[in-house]
Design a protein around this motif. Structure first.
Motif, PDB file in Angstrom:
ATOM      1  N   ILE A  18      13.650  -9.273 -11.692  1.00 42.15           N
ATOM      2  CA  ILE A  18      14.389 -10.534 -11.837  1.00 42.15           C
ATOM      3  C   ILE A  18      13.712 -11.632 -11.025  1.00 42.15           C
ATOM      4  O   ILE A  18      13.468 -12.739 -11.519  1.00 42.15           O
ATOM      5  CB  ILE A  18      15.847 -10.360 -11.373  1.00 42.15           C
ATOM      6  CG1 ILE A  18      16.607  -9.407 -12.301  1.00 42.15           C
ATOM      7  CG2 ILE A  18      16.556 -11.717 -11.323  1.00 42.15           C
ATOM      8  CD1 ILE A  18      17.953  -8.976 -11.756  1.00 42.15           C
ATOM      9  N   LEU A  19      13.408 -11.319  -9.776  1.00 46.72           N
ATOM     10  CA  LEU A  19      12.811 -12.319  -8.892  1.00 46.72           C
ATOM     11  C   LEU A  19      11.422 -12.740  -9.358  1.00 46.72           C
ATOM     12  O   LEU A  19      10.970 -13.855  -9.071  1.00 46.72           O
ATOM     13  CB  LEU A  19      12.738 -11.770  -7.467  1.00 46.72           C
ATOM     14  CG  LEU A  19      14.084 -11.503  -6.781  1.00 46.72           C
ATOM     15  CD1 LEU A  19      13.869 -10.956  -5.384  1.00 46.72           C
ATOM     16  CD2 LEU A  19      14.928 -12.765  -6.716  1.00 46.72           C
TER      17      LEU A  19
ATOM     18  N   GLU B  94      21.756 -13.279 -16.078  1.00 43.78           N
ATOM     19  CA  GLU B  94      22.580 -12.197 -16.637  1.00 43.78           C
ATOM     20  C   GLU B  94      22.288 -10.887 -15.911  1.00 43.78           C
ATOM     21  O   GLU B  94      23.207 -10.127 -15.573  1.00 43.78           O
ATOM     22  CB  GLU B  94      22.294 -12.043 -18.126  1.00 43.78           C
ATOM     23  CG  GLU B  94      22.878 -13.152 -18.990  1.00 43.78           C
ATOM     24  CD  GLU B  94      22.469 -13.004 -20.443  1.00 43.78           C
ATOM     25  OE1 GLU B  94      21.743 -12.037 -20.769  1.00 43.78           O
ATOM     26  OE2 GLU B  94      22.878 -13.848 -21.258  1.00 43.78           O
ATOM     27  N   ASN B  95      21.007 -10.614 -15.686  1.00 43.93           N
ATOM     28  CA  ASN B  95      20.626  -9.387 -14.993  1.00 43.93           C
ATOM     29  C   ASN B  95      21.073  -9.399 -13.538  1.00 43.93           C
ATOM     30  O   ASN B  95      21.435  -8.366 -12.980  1.00 43.93           O
ATOM     31  CB  ASN B  95      19.111  -9.174 -15.090  1.00 43.93           C
ATOM     32  CG  ASN B  95      18.685  -8.582 -16.417  1.00 43.93           C
ATOM     33  OD1 ASN B  95      18.609  -7.369 -16.573  1.00 43.93           O
ATOM     34  ND2 ASN B  95      18.414  -9.449 -17.391  1.00 43.93           N
ATOM     35  N   THR B  96      21.058 -10.576 -12.933  1.00 44.09           N
ATOM     36  CA  THR B  96      21.551 -10.695 -11.557  1.00 44.09           C
ATOM     37  C   THR B  96      23.026 -10.322 -11.489  1.00 44.09           C
ATOM     38  O   THR B  96      23.466  -9.639 -10.559  1.00 44.09           O
ATOM     39  CB  THR B  96      21.357 -12.133 -11.041  1.00 44.09           C
ATOM     40  OG1 THR B  96      19.966 -12.437 -11.036  1.00 44.09           O
ATOM     41  CG2 THR B  96      21.895 -12.292  -9.631  1.00 44.09           C
ATOM     42  N   HIS B  97      23.788 -10.737 -12.459  1.00 40.47           N
ATOM     43  CA  HIS B  97      25.216 -10.411 -12.490  1.00 40.47           C
ATOM     44  C   HIS B  97      25.440  -8.909 -12.616  1.00 40.47           C
ATOM     45  O   HIS B  97      26.372  -8.364 -12.025  1.00 40.47           O
ATOM     46  CB  HIS B  97      25.892 -11.152 -13.641  1.00 40.47           C
ATOM     47  CG  HIS B  97      26.079 -12.608 -13.370  1.00 40.47           C
ATOM     48  ND1 HIS B  97      26.845 -13.438 -14.152  1.00 40.47           N
ATOM     49  CD2 HIS B  97      25.586 -13.399 -12.383  1.00 40.47           C
ATOM     50  CE1 HIS B  97      26.826 -14.665 -13.669  1.00 40.47           C
ATOM     51  NE2 HIS B  97      26.064 -14.663 -12.595  1.00 40.47           N
ATOM     52  N   PHE B  98      24.571  -8.235 -13.390  1.00 39.94           N
ATOM     53  CA  PHE B  98      24.688  -6.781 -13.490  1.00 39.94           C
ATOM     54  C   PHE B  98      24.362  -6.129 -12.144  1.00 39.94           C
ATOM     55  O   PHE B  98      25.036  -5.189 -11.713  1.00 39.94           O
ATOM     56  CB  PHE B  98      23.729  -6.226 -14.553  1.00 39.94           C
ATOM     57  CG  PHE B  98      23.993  -6.753 -15.933  1.00 39.94           C
ATOM     58  CD1 PHE B  98      25.292  -6.982 -16.376  1.00 39.94           C
ATOM     59  CD2 PHE B  98      22.941  -7.047 -16.800  1.00 39.94           C
ATOM     60  CE1 PHE B  98      25.538  -7.477 -17.651  1.00 39.94           C
ATOM     61  CE2 PHE B  98      23.180  -7.538 -18.069  1.00 39.94           C
ATOM     62  CZ  PHE B  98      24.475  -7.756 -18.501  1.00 39.94           C
ATOM     63  N   GLN B  99      23.346  -6.644 -11.472  1.00 44.77           N
ATOM     64  CA  GLN B  99      22.877  -6.045 -10.220  1.00 44.77           C
ATOM     65  C   GLN B  99      23.854  -6.300  -9.064  1.00 44.77           C
ATOM     66  O   GLN B  99      24.017  -5.463  -8.190  1.00 44.77           O
ATOM     67  CB  GLN B  99      21.500  -6.614  -9.844  1.00 44.77           C
ATOM     68  CG  GLN B  99      20.375  -6.206 -10.774  1.00 44.77           C
ATOM     69  CD  GLN B  99      19.897  -4.801 -10.513  1.00 44.77           C
ATOM     70  OE1 GLN B  99      20.194  -4.211  -9.474  1.00 44.77           O
ATOM     71  NE2 GLN B  99      19.155  -4.241 -11.461  1.00 44.77           N
ATOM     72  N   TYR B 100      24.481  -7.467  -9.053  1.00 51.88           N
ATOM     73  CA  TYR B 100      25.301  -7.872  -7.912  1.00 51.88           C
ATOM     74  C   TYR B 100      26.763  -8.127  -8.311  1.00 51.88           C
ATOM     75  O   TYR B 100      27.422  -8.996  -7.742  1.00 51.88           O
ATOM     76  CB  TYR B 100      24.733  -9.153  -7.282  1.00 51.88           C
ATOM     77  CG  TYR B 100      23.388  -9.005  -6.637  1.00 51.88           C
ATOM     78  CD1 TYR B 100      23.270  -8.518  -5.333  1.00 51.88           C
ATOM     79  CD2 TYR B 100      22.226  -9.372  -7.305  1.00 51.88           C
ATOM     80  CE1 TYR B 100      22.031  -8.402  -4.722  1.00 51.88           C
ATOM     81  CE2 TYR B 100      20.977  -9.254  -6.699  1.00 51.88           C
ATOM     82  CZ  TYR B 100      20.891  -8.772  -5.409  1.00 51.88           C
ATOM     83  OH  TYR B 100      19.667  -8.661  -4.808  1.00 51.88           O
TER      84      TYR B 100
ATOM     85  N   ASP C 208      11.491 -17.121  -4.657  1.00 51.47           N
ATOM     86  CA  ASP C 208      12.339 -16.167  -5.362  1.00 51.47           C
ATOM     87  C   ASP C 208      13.668 -15.908  -4.652  1.00 51.47           C
ATOM     88  O   ASP C 208      14.721 -15.818  -5.296  1.00 51.47           O
ATOM     89  CB  ASP C 208      11.596 -14.850  -5.592  1.00 51.47           C
ATOM     90  CG  ASP C 208      10.959 -14.282  -4.328  1.00 51.47           C
ATOM     91  OD1 ASP C 208      11.238 -14.801  -3.231  1.00 51.47           O
ATOM     92  OD2 ASP C 208      10.183 -13.310  -4.441  1.00 51.47           O
ATOM     93  N   ILE C 209      13.665 -15.811  -3.331  1.00 50.00           N
ATOM     94  CA  ILE C 209      14.900 -15.503  -2.606  1.00 50.00           C
ATOM     95  C   ILE C 209      15.903 -16.649  -2.746  1.00 50.00           C
ATOM     96  O   ILE C 209      17.113 -16.421  -2.848  1.00 50.00           O
ATOM     97  CB  ILE C 209      14.599 -15.206  -1.127  1.00 50.00           C
ATOM     98  CG1 ILE C 209      13.736 -13.947  -1.014  1.00 50.00           C
ATOM     99  CG2 ILE C 209      15.891 -15.009  -0.340  1.00 50.00           C
ATOM    100  CD1 ILE C 209      13.308 -13.601   0.388  1.00 50.00           C
ATOM    101  N   THR C 210      15.411 -17.881  -2.782  1.00 47.63           N
ATOM    102  CA  THR C 210      16.303 -19.022  -2.974  1.00 47.63           C
ATOM    103  C   THR C 210      17.034 -18.903  -4.309  1.00 47.63           C
ATOM    104  O   THR C 210      18.233 -19.154  -4.410  1.00 47.63           O
ATOM    105  CB  THR C 210      15.513 -20.344  -2.935  1.00 47.63           C
ATOM    106  OG1 THR C 210      14.707 -20.370  -1.769  1.00 47.63           O
ATOM    107  CG2 THR C 210      16.446 -21.530  -2.944  1.00 47.63           C
ATOM    108  N   PHE C 211      16.295 -18.505  -5.346  1.00 45.85           N
ATOM    109  CA  PHE C 211      16.910 -18.299  -6.662  1.00 45.85           C
ATOM    110  C   PHE C 211      18.011 -17.252  -6.581  1.00 45.85           C
ATOM    111  O   PHE C 211      19.116 -17.453  -7.101  1.00 45.85           O
ATOM    112  CB  PHE C 211      15.850 -17.854  -7.673  1.00 45.85           C
ATOM    113  CG  PHE C 211      16.428 -17.128  -8.859  1.00 45.85           C
ATOM    114  CD1 PHE C 211      17.005 -17.824  -9.906  1.00 45.85           C
ATOM    115  CD2 PHE C 211      16.426 -15.741  -8.913  1.00 45.85           C
ATOM    116  CE1 PHE C 211      17.557 -17.163 -10.983  1.00 45.85           C
ATOM    117  CE2 PHE C 211      16.976 -15.066  -9.977  1.00 45.85           C
ATOM    118  CZ  PHE C 211      17.543 -15.779 -11.025  1.00 45.85           C
ATOM    119  N   ALA C 212      17.709 -16.133  -5.932  1.00 45.65           N
ATOM    120  CA  ALA C 212      18.681 -15.041  -5.855  1.00 45.65           C
ATOM    121  C   ALA C 212      19.955 -15.489  -5.148  1.00 45.65           C
ATOM    122  O   ALA C 212      21.067 -15.179  -5.585  1.00 45.65           O
ATOM    123  CB  ALA C 212      18.062 -13.841  -5.136  1.00 45.65           C
ATOM    124  N   ILE C 213      19.803 -16.241  -4.064  1.00 43.06           N
ATOM    125  CA  ILE C 213      20.969 -16.707  -3.304  1.00 43.06           C
ATOM    126  C   ILE C 213      21.788 -17.689  -4.132  1.00 43.06           C
ATOM    127  O   ILE C 213      23.006 -17.562  -4.257  1.00 43.06           O
ATOM    128  CB  ILE C 213      20.519 -17.363  -1.986  1.00 43.06           C
ATOM    129  CG1 ILE C 213      19.846 -16.319  -1.078  1.00 43.06           C
ATOM    130  CG2 ILE C 213      21.704 -18.005  -1.262  1.00 43.06           C
ATOM    131  CD1 ILE C 213      19.064 -16.921   0.060  1.00 43.06           C
TER     132      ILE C 213
END
Length: 762
Positions: free
Chosen positions: A336-337, A369-375, A488-493
């Protein structure tokens, strides 16, 4: 029992022992041993001296006397005592005595280790090193102690003969796990000394089995990432990645990181070669997209592989479109990142914002969408936290809005240089400032320390979930993402939505995340119709989307005679990264040079200098321009020197379709005329916005033809250049571009309006 009471008891004890020994003529050695056991080293020394008077040939007393002298900090006296006895022995005796002395010292070291007296252990083991420099185990102990005591400098590896002794040992004789642990400790020291590379390679050559191989590989790869990307020592990190690949030659992760580390350490051709290898190693679509972006990065960094990069970009687009069509839902957190910013390169190749933004928004949607599945659980928790936050605010009505700034670049970086004026001028009675610094470095830079000092609170981590939780715990009202799509970490947050309102400002462009509410712009930097293809709501400030109070300017290190350029000649200038060296723009710049007699073109930027020179010289030849009219400059040591050296330039030629940003502000601050080509996308309108806000229209071109015309006109008209320079100097006192305090008020007013809208809608 108090210390004085203990000392009194010990003194009484030794007085009694001494009288007893004198009356019965008992062994003084026993007196020394008793004193040594309770730590009274001065008493022990007196006893052993008496023992030697009574028994001059008592060799062991020499060793014990030297030991207790050493433990009192009298190393020279200790060595003299031992040497006196050694000089009296035969070669066979000296050999035996050496082993005897070493044994006594080793026992003493172990005793002090049990008592956790690390400094005394250090002193004793240094003497063992003097007695027997071939003892690998002792040398390793000394290395560990140097690290634990904070004395490690890197020179100890050679001083203690570690590499040579390791090479002399068979693999079976080596405690491999201990070596791995020691290497791990060394890799955690800062600043990191390159001498450890020899140790790492020596350990690598002693690997015996698959477990050792895997453990060492993981340590080398993890350390190369930390040292290269967080501690910013890519050249050393690249060596570690090379070692890792010797263990697993086809490992995709190690290959990827080595390619990037080569690029970051200016080993450009190696970076391209390894990036090509990485493309061949991956299989999944997500990994192919990332491998393609790695190779694109390598090619564009050089500034001299534009044709190959352009062809690859077309294939890269096809891979991304395939992922958008498939909408995979099984991406790992790492994938994802890596995929979310895979379309980062588009604005460098083409000024097609409707197409670029549409693709960007769609690939971000897949990643989200994948982030929502992961977190999923964390997202639910953060949503509940936001609801509770809103309820608490309604009850308590706090006076200050909590503003959080999120970035990996609050340091010596363009974002760091530009954002500081807003932070400095914030009204602290109305706004509480929180900073969330992304990073894993053990050191801070001066500018980073400045930012930390400015915040009401700051938090630093490299873990996205950890930072998101902290933002929620701090009950931040408005979170400002300063990095956009570049980190990438900024996106995840940001995708986890830890704050009720989230904004993107500075960075690269809007990310396309649906969890970002607003993108900060102004009347110029985006066209009126841009909202049609932006996911975020565009929030336009009344005048400018960026303002600074100015820039620090150093002492110039460059003169015209250094460049062999006449005083009456016209100097054109361009400074940018390899990413921005679009060949069509370079051709336009060279057409300008060709038409202005007695003109020169100075080129500077972070790229492969040789590759960049080759591309410029070949294009100049095609335009019929002599190569001696081009000057290739080294990057200046500091930003302040770079700005000072702008003073000898007559005209700066901007890049397109990706303009300068910080470089444009610096050019205008230094009063140098600028020629910019305006486009449609955010990155093609930065300079236009800044020039308009500085009150300058001369040099703004809306087509390639106008770009050439302005470049020629400014080169031939010295009076026009002087008028522009005068207007730019005057603008320092009147322009919104140079009024950080006014800009801060406009941003704060926007924050308050955004919060009011949020309250009305929730």
């Amino acid at each position: 029992m108090g210390n004085k009471q203990v000392a009194s008891t010990h003194s009484l004890f030794f007085l009694q022992v001494t009288f007893y020994c004198m009356s019965l003529e008992v062994d003084w050695g026993q007196c020394g041993e008793n004193a040594y056991e309770v730590g009274d080293f001065a008493r022990a020394a007196e006893c052993y001296e008496q023992a030697l008077l009574a028994e001059p040939e008592g060799t062991v007393y020499y060793w014990q006397l030297g030991l207790v002298l050493l433990l009192q900090g009298k190393a020279d006296e200790a060595q003299t005592t031992w040497l006196l006895r050694m000089l009296e022995g035969s070669s066979e005796q000296v050999e035996s005595w050496t082993e005897e002395l070493k044994g006594i010292l080793l026992q003493a070291a172990q005793k002090q280790e049990q008592q956790k007296n690390k400094q005394l252990v250090w002193e004793i083991r240094n003497q063992i090193q003097e007695v027997d420099p071939t003892d690998l185990d002792n040398g390793l102990h000394l290395l560990e102690l140097a690290i634990q005591l904070g004395n490690y400098s890197g020179e100890e590896i050679q001083a203690f003969n570690i590499i040579e002794l390791l090479q002399q040992k068979s693999p079976a004789e080596i405690q491999f796990n201990r070596l791995i642990f020691l290497l791990q400790q060394i890799l955690g020291t800062t600043p990191l000394h390159s001498s450890f590379l020899e140790l790492a390679e020596a350990i690598l050559n002693r690997v015996q089995n698959s477990n050792q191989q895997l453990n060492l590989f993981n340590l080398l790869l993890e350390s190369s990432i930390k040292i290269g990307f967080f501690q910013q020592q890519p050249k050393i990190a690249a060596k570690l990645a090379e070692f890792a690949l010797r263990l697993y030659p086809k490992d995709p992760e190690a290959t990827n990181h080595l390619a990037r580390l080569y690029q970051d350490s200016q080993q450009h051709e190696k970076g391209i070669e390894v990036a090509r290898e990485y493309v061949l190693l991956v299989e999944s679509l997500a990994d192919k997209i990332f491998a393609s972006s790695t190779l694109l990065r390598a090619l564009m960094n050089t500034g001299g592989h534009w044709h190959e990069a352009r062809d690859l970009f077309q294939k890269h687009q096809e891979l991304i479109q395939e992922a958008i069509a498939q909408r995979p839902q099984d991406l790992s957190q790492l994938q994802i990142l890596r995929v979310f910013n895979s379309y980062f390169f588009a604005p460098y190749f083409q000024d097609l914002p409707r197409e670029n933004r549409t693709i960007q928004n769609k690939i971000i949607e897949v990643c989200q969408e994948n982030t929502h599945f992961q977190y999923e659980e964390l997202i639910k928790k953060l949503h509940q936290d936001r609801q509770k936050h809103q309820q608490d605010r309604e009850r308590k009505l706090p006076k200050r809005l909590k503003i959080g700034y999120l970035s990996a670049c609050l340091k010596e970086h363009s974002v760091g240089w530009l954002a500081r004026w807003l932070i400095q001028h914030h009204d602290r009675e109305k706004f509480a400032i929180y900073e969330y610094l992304i990073g894993d470095r053990d050191f801070t830079t001066p500018l980073e320390e400045w930012y930390m000092a400015q915040a009401d609170e700051f938090y630093k981590s490299s873990l996205s979930a950890e930072i998101a939780n902290k933002i929620a715990e701090d009950k931040i009202d408005i979170l400002i993402d300063l990095d956009s799509i570049t980190v990438d970490i900024t996106f995840a947050i940001a995708s986890l939505k830890p704050a009720p309102i989230q904004i993107t400002w500075l960075g690269w462009d809007a990310s396309g995340l649906s969890t970002i509410d607003y993108f900060i712009a102004d009347p110029y930097v985006l066209p009126d119709y841009a909202q049609e293809y932006y996911q975020e709501k565009i929030w336009r400030l009344p005048q400018t989307y960026i303002a600074v109070d100015g820039f620090e300017v150093g002492v110039p290190t460059l003169r015209r005679d250094d460049l062999d350029i006449e005083e009456d000649a016209v100097i054109y200038y361009s400074t940018q990264t390899g990413y921005k060296r679009h060949l069509e723009t370079v051709r336009l710049q060279l057409k300008i040079i060709k038409e202005v007699p007695k003109s020169y073109f100075c080129i500077k930027g972070t790229s492969d200098k040789e590759a960049m020179q080759n591309i410029f010289l070949s294009l100049a030849e095609a335009e019929g321009i002599a190569g001696d009219r081009l000057r290739f400059l080294d990057v200046d040591k500091t930003e302040s020197i770079h700005r000072a050296n702008l003073g000898i330039m007559d005209i700066v030629l901007d890049t397109y379709p990706y303009n300068g940003a910080t470089t444009t502000l610096e050019t205008l601050w230094m009063g140098v005329p600028l020629v910019t080509r305006v486009g449609e996308q955010f990155s093609a309108r930065n300079s236009y916005s800044m020039m308009m806000n500085a009150g300058i229209t001369e040099g703004i071109a809306w087509s390639d033809e106008e770009y050439i015309e302005w470049g020629i006109r400014l080169g031939k008209d010295a009076t026009l250049r002087q008028n522009i320079a005068w207007k730019l100097r005057q603008s320092r006192h009147t322009s919104p571009l140079w009024n950080g305090k006014q800009f801060a008020r406009e941003m704060e007013e926007s924050y308050q309006k955004m919060w009011n809208i949020y309250q009305q809608e929730n």
